[in-house]
Write an enzyme that holds these catalytic residues in place. Structure first.
Site, PDB file in Angstrom:
ATOM      1  CB  SER A  70      62.852  25.133  37.780  1.00  0.00           C
ATOM      2  OG  SER A  70      64.515  24.894  37.367  1.00  0.00           O
ATOM      3  CE1 TYR A 160      62.918  18.899  37.837  1.00  0.00           C
ATOM      4  CE2 TYR A 160      64.783  19.875  37.584  1.00  0.00           C
ATOM      5  CZ  TYR A 160      63.625  20.996  37.946  1.00  0.00           C
ATOM      6  OH  TYR A 160      63.274  21.980  37.714  1.00  0.00           O
TER       7      TYR A 160
END
Length: 442
Positions: A70, A160
């Site tokens: 990420s 998220y």
């Protein structure tokens, strides 16, 4: 993330870092190899310990290649900030502006999802699309977007979303008339001289690529997500990541400096912290973590102290590397003391039976989501303290038809079912605490 990380004393010394890595790898079995990079006013240094793969005699160094997961989102949002500075896009542009006309981009209350919403995880899109599969294509993505109904207004709440970040990378590449990897190469890695950062491995990178390992330190295959590459497809080295942090810290002036500064200007709530363009923020410090099936990563920097830390691990350890990164950055932050992972096996289960247990369960301070992938069952915390949260995903192993062990926590989860066989609640059992019942949410 512990807020004390960002009250900056001097960064931990090299000998102390190495001693921690030796313990973390040789005794606690949390990785096969870990590389730490530090940037500070005195310069940059790399501390490495361990091997490229289990049983491989080659040792790690600052040029070893890892999946950074990420942290790819930082590159995606840096490309966004650069395109804004060039007036090619604006943060308020609707995402639909860069999609084919046949794709219906979801909106709510007349509010479209903007590029800023995607970069700050406030689009209302879920963490992953419900139709995600091994060969996920653009057609799959467009089909999901066209049929999805937003649960809340865009920009109203943090959740998220790998889907949102991957979509952002795709939209920026479409606007630039290229593909995501070429966009990152043209706009970021080549201008900064980051020759070891990309998706496609050169012959040199292949020779230096670490093997990923799961929680039991068994080798895993490389992670590939071409359609959602902007969410987590990049590979890099500690030296390249230090080069990126040097630019963010102003140790070198680059054409990207103005764009880098703007990434911290926009701040939206993100649980206990805030979020700029991809970077999570507490005070003036910025960080991002990453994880794939076989790797863990961390990168963070403090513009005021002019320090930064990179940690790259070639195993997806359940304890993560947050504590390690935090302690290196600020020795007052305590280190975790993880136990070596225990080997677990489960009894065979009919995958259709596992569907009876999937869903969301309300614990006192968090929501636990149970998910199925083929014949495997996983648990993940998706809400903490009433706020959206994306915790690590833990595999569950069947001990009986309704009881599962969770090897990462040395605990168990038992399900209570109704007349139709579907779970109505679960109970978490941990040796260090009493049973915790959790009703299933509708």
């Amino acid at each position: 993330m512990n807020p004390h990380i960002f009250q900056q004393p001097p960064v931990l010394g090299t000998d102390e870092i190495r001693a921690i890595l030796v313990k973390r790898i040789d005794q606690q079995k949390q990785a096969v190899g870990i590389v730490v990079g530090v940037i500070e006013p005195a310069g940059r240094r790399v501390v490495a310990y361990g091997n490229l793969a289990k049983g491989d005699p080659r040792t790690l160094d600052g040029d070893t290649i890892f999946e950074i997961g990420s942290i790819s989102k930082v590159f995606t949002s840096l490309a966004l900030a650069d395109m804004v500075s060039r007036r090619e896009v604006t943060l308020d542009d609707p995402a639909a502006k860069y999609l084919p006309e046949h794709v219906r981009m979801p909106e709510r209350s007349g509010k479209p999802i903007t590029l800023l919403d995607l970069a700050t995880h406030s689009s209302g899109l879920p963490p992953v699309p419900s139709n995600l599969n091994a060969g996920y294509s653009l057609d799959n993505l467009y089909e999901f977007l066209s049929g999805y109904e937003l649960p809340r207004d865009p920009g109203s709440e943090f959740e998220y979303s790998n889907l949102g970040a991957g979509l952002l990378g795709h939209l920026l590449a479409c606007r630039a008339g290229t593909d995501y990897e070429s966009l990152i190469g043209t706009r970021i890695t080549r201008p900064l001289g980051m020759q070891d950062t990309g998706i496609t491995l050169s012959s040199s990178m292949k020779q230096r690529m670490a093997t990923g390992h799961n929680m039991m330190l068994a080798p895993t295959a490389n992670w590939d997500l071409p359609t959602l590459a902007g969410a987590g497809a990049l590979r890099s080295s500690a030296n390249d990541m230090l080069t990126l942090l040097e630019a963010f810290l102003g140790y070198q002036e680059t054409p990207l400096t103005p764009a880098m500064k703007t990434m911290l200007d926009v701040r939206r709530p993100a649980g206990p912290a805030k979020i700029g363009l991809a970077w999570f923020l507490l005070g003036e410090s910025a960080w991002h973590e990453g994880g794939t099936e076989g790797f863990r990563s961390f990168a963070g920097y403090d513009p005021k102290a002019r320090t930064g830390v990179v940690v790259l691990s070639n195993a997806f350890s359940p304890s993560g590397i947050d504590d390690l990164a935090g302690h290196i950055w600020n020795p007052k932050v305590p280190l975790a003391d993880p136990e070596p992972p225990m080997q677990h096996t489960g009894i065979p289960m009919d995958p259709r039976l596992l569907d009876h247990y999937t869903g969301r369960y309300q614990l006192p301070d968090r929501i636990l989501e149970i998910m199925r992938n083929g014949d495997r069952l996983f648990a993940q915390v998706t809400s903490l303290g009433g706020k959206p949260f994306a915790g690590p995903m833990f595999e569950m192993f069947a001990e009986s038809e309704s009881t599962f062990s969770v090897k990462a926590t040395s605990g168990r989860i038992s399900f209570e079912t109704g007349p139709d066989g579907r779970a109505t609640s679960l109970t978490m059992h941990r040796a260090d605490r009493g049973p915790s019942p959790a009703p299933r949410l509708t």
